[in-house]
Design a protein around this motif. Structure first.
Motif, PDB file in Angstrom:
ATOM      1  N   GLN A  38      58.811 -22.818 -21.712  1.00 49.64           N
ATOM      2  CA  GLN A  38      57.679 -23.621 -21.252  1.00 49.64           C
ATOM      3  C   GLN A  38      58.077 -25.051 -20.891  1.00 49.64           C
ATOM      4  OE1 GLN A  38      54.070 -23.108 -23.554  1.00 49.64           O
ATOM      5  NE2 GLN A  38      54.622 -21.022 -24.140  1.00 49.64           N
ATOM      6  N   ARG A  39      59.308 -25.194 -20.387  1.00 51.35           N
ATOM      7  CA  ARG A  39      59.760 -26.492 -19.885  1.00 51.35           C
ATOM      8  C   ARG A  39      59.293 -26.689 -18.453  1.00 51.35           C
ATOM      9  NH1 ARG A  39      64.457 -28.765 -21.841  1.00 51.35           N
ATOM     10  NH2 ARG A  39      63.890 -30.467 -20.408  1.00 51.35           N
ATOM     11  N   ASP A  40      58.997 -27.931 -18.082  1.00 51.60           N
ATOM     12  CA  ASP A  40      58.804 -28.247 -16.677  1.00 51.60           C
ATOM     13  C   ASP A  40      60.134 -28.054 -15.963  1.00 51.60           C
ATOM     14  OD1 ASP A  40      56.216 -28.879 -17.260  1.00 51.60           O
ATOM     15  OD2 ASP A  40      56.277 -30.919 -16.464  1.00 51.60           O
ATOM     16  N   LEU A  41      60.067 -27.667 -14.696  1.00 56.48           N
ATOM     17  CA  LEU A  41      61.304 -27.325 -13.984  1.00 56.48           C
ATOM     18  C   LEU A  41      61.227 -27.762 -12.530  1.00 56.48           C
ATOM     19  CD1 LEU A  41      63.444 -24.174 -14.287  1.00 56.48           C
ATOM     20  CD2 LEU A  41      62.535 -24.716 -12.019  1.00 56.48           C
ATOM     21  N   PHE A  42      62.330 -28.321 -12.051  1.00 57.49           N
ATOM     22  CA  PHE A  42      62.492 -28.613 -10.624  1.00 57.49           C
ATOM     23  C   PHE A  42      63.717 -27.869 -10.114  1.00 57.49           C
ATOM     24  CE2 PHE A  42      64.701 -31.087  -7.298  1.00 57.49           C
ATOM     25  CZ  PHE A  42      63.786 -30.878  -6.268  1.00 57.49           C
ATOM     26  N   GLY A  43      63.532 -27.069  -9.074  1.00 50.15           N
ATOM     27  CA  GLY A  43      64.631 -26.297  -8.527  1.00 50.15           C
ATOM     28  C   GLY A  43      64.794 -26.492  -7.039  1.00 50.15           C
ATOM     29  N   ILE A  44      66.039 -26.632  -6.610  1.00 50.93           N
ATOM     30  CA  ILE A  44      66.362 -26.617  -5.182  1.00 50.93           C
ATOM     31  C   ILE A  44      66.825 -25.208  -4.865  1.00 50.93           C
ATOM     32  CG2 ILE A  44      67.860 -27.522  -3.373  1.00 50.93           C
ATOM     33  CD1 ILE A  44      67.986 -30.148  -4.887  1.00 50.93           C
ATOM     34  N   ALA A  45      66.016 -24.512  -4.089  1.00 51.34           N
ATOM     35  CA  ALA A  45      66.289 -23.091  -3.849  1.00 51.34           C
ATOM     36  C   ALA A  45      65.811 -22.710  -2.461  1.00 51.34           C
ATOM     37  CB  ALA A  45      65.592 -22.232  -4.896  1.00 51.34           C
ATOM     38  N   PRO A  46      66.729 -22.440  -1.536  1.00 50.19           N
ATOM     39  CA  PRO A  46      66.332 -22.039  -0.192  1.00 50.19           C
ATOM     40  C   PRO A  46      65.732 -20.644  -0.176  1.00 50.19           C
ATOM     41  CG  PRO A  46      68.706 -21.877  -0.428  1.00 50.19           C
ATOM     42  CD  PRO A  46      68.196 -22.525  -1.676  1.00 50.19           C
ATOM     43  N   THR A  47      65.052 -20.324   0.922  1.00 47.80           N
ATOM     44  CA  THR A  47      64.501 -18.990   1.099  1.00 47.80           C
ATOM     45  C   THR A  47      65.613 -17.952   0.986  1.00 47.80           C
ATOM     46  OG1 THR A  47      62.838 -19.889   2.597  1.00 47.80           O
ATOM     47  CG2 THR A  47      63.183 -17.524   2.661  1.00 47.80           C
ATOM     48  N   GLY A  48      65.323 -16.872   0.260  1.00 47.18           N
ATOM     49  CA  GLY A  48      66.304 -15.809   0.104  1.00 47.18           C
ATOM     50  C   GLY A  48      67.182 -15.936  -1.120  1.00 47.18           C
ATOM     51  N   SER A  49      66.940 -16.969  -1.943  1.00 43.28           N
ATOM     52  CA  SER A  49      67.783 -17.189  -3.121  1.00 43.28           C
ATOM     53  C   SER A  49      67.259 -16.479  -4.359  1.00 43.28           C
ATOM     54  CB  SER A  49      67.888 -18.693  -3.410  1.00 43.28           C
ATOM     55  OG  SER A  49      66.601 -19.242  -3.634  1.00 43.28           O
TER      56      SER A  49
END
Length: 377
Positions: A38-49
């Motif tokens: 239940q941590r807040d999360l920021f992700g850099i993730a392109p389409t298809g990842s």
């Protein structure tokens, strides 16, 4: 690594196995344990990842401990920029939830279609996947309540901002409880969504997809020097000369996409257009037919194609080049996903030469320009 090592429950692992997911993608390995905590999360993730499963799987596990929703209070809210992505997220959710002991109701709502059926279906929804404008429409009609939202996901946040939804997102955030888990994904850099990170996230875990998840290095790129007047015949030659089961063709405008489809159909090639001027029903049907192999060629514009996610798409053709090198990489990234090889072919007219050089420089990859003089078509 296996999904069983990520902390997911046995019923969910069974659902994953039945959905024929063999092993987690890198972004899933990073995201799932943090979201389960239940941590807040920021992700850099392109389409298809594989980012959709990276948040849907732990959310589904969370829902297994909750009583069945019997009202219009939404516990899980997923905001997305386009109706295609909304439908795609709902489809992924339903596939994973199908065999779970506690039934989970997911609903995608978006503009371009009648609001009344969506209003009727909201009752009992556990996971609401919505575009910002349609969500505000539903809120204005008192069709749902966001006071009890436990998890907020903002998927493709950079696209949300680029499409001018910042004001709508701010209005939605103002109606949510302060205590909640927040998950934010962007296909590009942290700087592109900096304001949203500050507004939404508290002490977030920061992750990114493996750099080679969507990479030009995994894609066999070809380019042909083709005069404008010969692009149509040469495109038909390419399609007829190969055994590709699915071909995604990119056009620069709605008008161009329609013209390409008309000429392909006249020459006996089954093709459908996919763009913003099509009704939602027509777009959904076109994508369904393409995914299921009933239509071999889909001709799309960049904006509409954002929501297209097809595993092992063998070929992308740039009938016309996009405006930016970044869009070019996004286009060809529809193939060559998650470690699978793919092919991308670009048709380069005389006026495209300088722009194509810039694209190659930004991409840091040289693509040999071939002549069509010796090709009969």
């Amino acid at each position: 690594m296996n999904f069983s090592e990520l902390g997911l429950s046995k019923p969910l692992l069974e659902a994953i196995a039945r959905a024929k997911y063999d092993s987690p993608y890198p972004i899933q390995v990073q995201a799932i344990p943090s979201i389960l905590k239940q941590r807040d999360l920021f992700g850099i993730a392109p389409t298809g990842s594989g980012k959709t499963a990276s948040y849907i799987l732990p959310i589904l596990q969370r829902m297994q401990d909750k009583p069945q929703n019997k009202g219009r209070m939404i516990p899980i809210l997923v905001l997305v920029p386009t109706r295609e992505l909304a439908s795609q997220v709902a489809e992924v959710t339903e596939n994973f939830a199908r065999f779970l002991p506690r039934k989970v109701k997911a609903l995608a709502v978006f503009g371009g279609v009648s609001i009344n059926p969506q209003m009727m279906k909201i009752y009992g929804t556990d996971i609401l996947i919505a575009t910002p404008g349609r969500l505000l429409d539903l809120l204005s009609k008192n069709s749902l309540n966001l006071n009890q939202v436990e998890v907020l996901v903002l998927d493709e946040a950079d696209k949300v901002l680029n499409m001018g939804f910042k004001e709508e997102v701010d209005q939605i955030l103002a109606q949510l409880p302060k205590k909640r888990q927040n998950i934010l994904f962007s296909a590009t850099s942290e700087e592109s969504v900096g304001g949203l990170i500050e507004a939404m996230l508290q002490d977030p875990v920061k992750i990114s997809a493996a750099p080679d998840t969507v990479s030009p290095d995994l894609i066999n790129q070809y380019a042909y020097r083709v005069p404008m007047e010969k692009k149509g015949p040469f495109l038909r030659h390419l399609i007829n000369s190969g055994d590709w089961s699915q071909i995604l063709v990119f056009a620069s405008s709605i008008r161009a996409a329609n013209n390409i489809v008309t000429k392909l159909n006249k020459n006996g090639i089954d093709a459908l257009a996919f763009h913003g001027d099509k009704s939602q029903g027509a777009r959904t049907e076109a994508l369904h037919r393409f995914k299921n192999g009933k239509t071999r060629v889909l001709v799309a514009t960049d904006l509409a194609a954002r929501g297209i996610d097809i595993k092992f798409l063998p070929l992308v053709i740039n009938y016309e080049l996009p405006r930016s090198p970044k869009d070019y990489v996004h286009r060809i990234g529809r193939t060559g996903r998650a470690g699978a090889e793919g092919e991308a072919i670009s048709l380069i007219a005389e006026e495209d030469l300088h722009h194509f050089k810039i694209i190659q420089k930004k991409m840091k990859k040289h693509v040999q320009l071939r002549s069509i003089d010796d090709i009969e078509f």
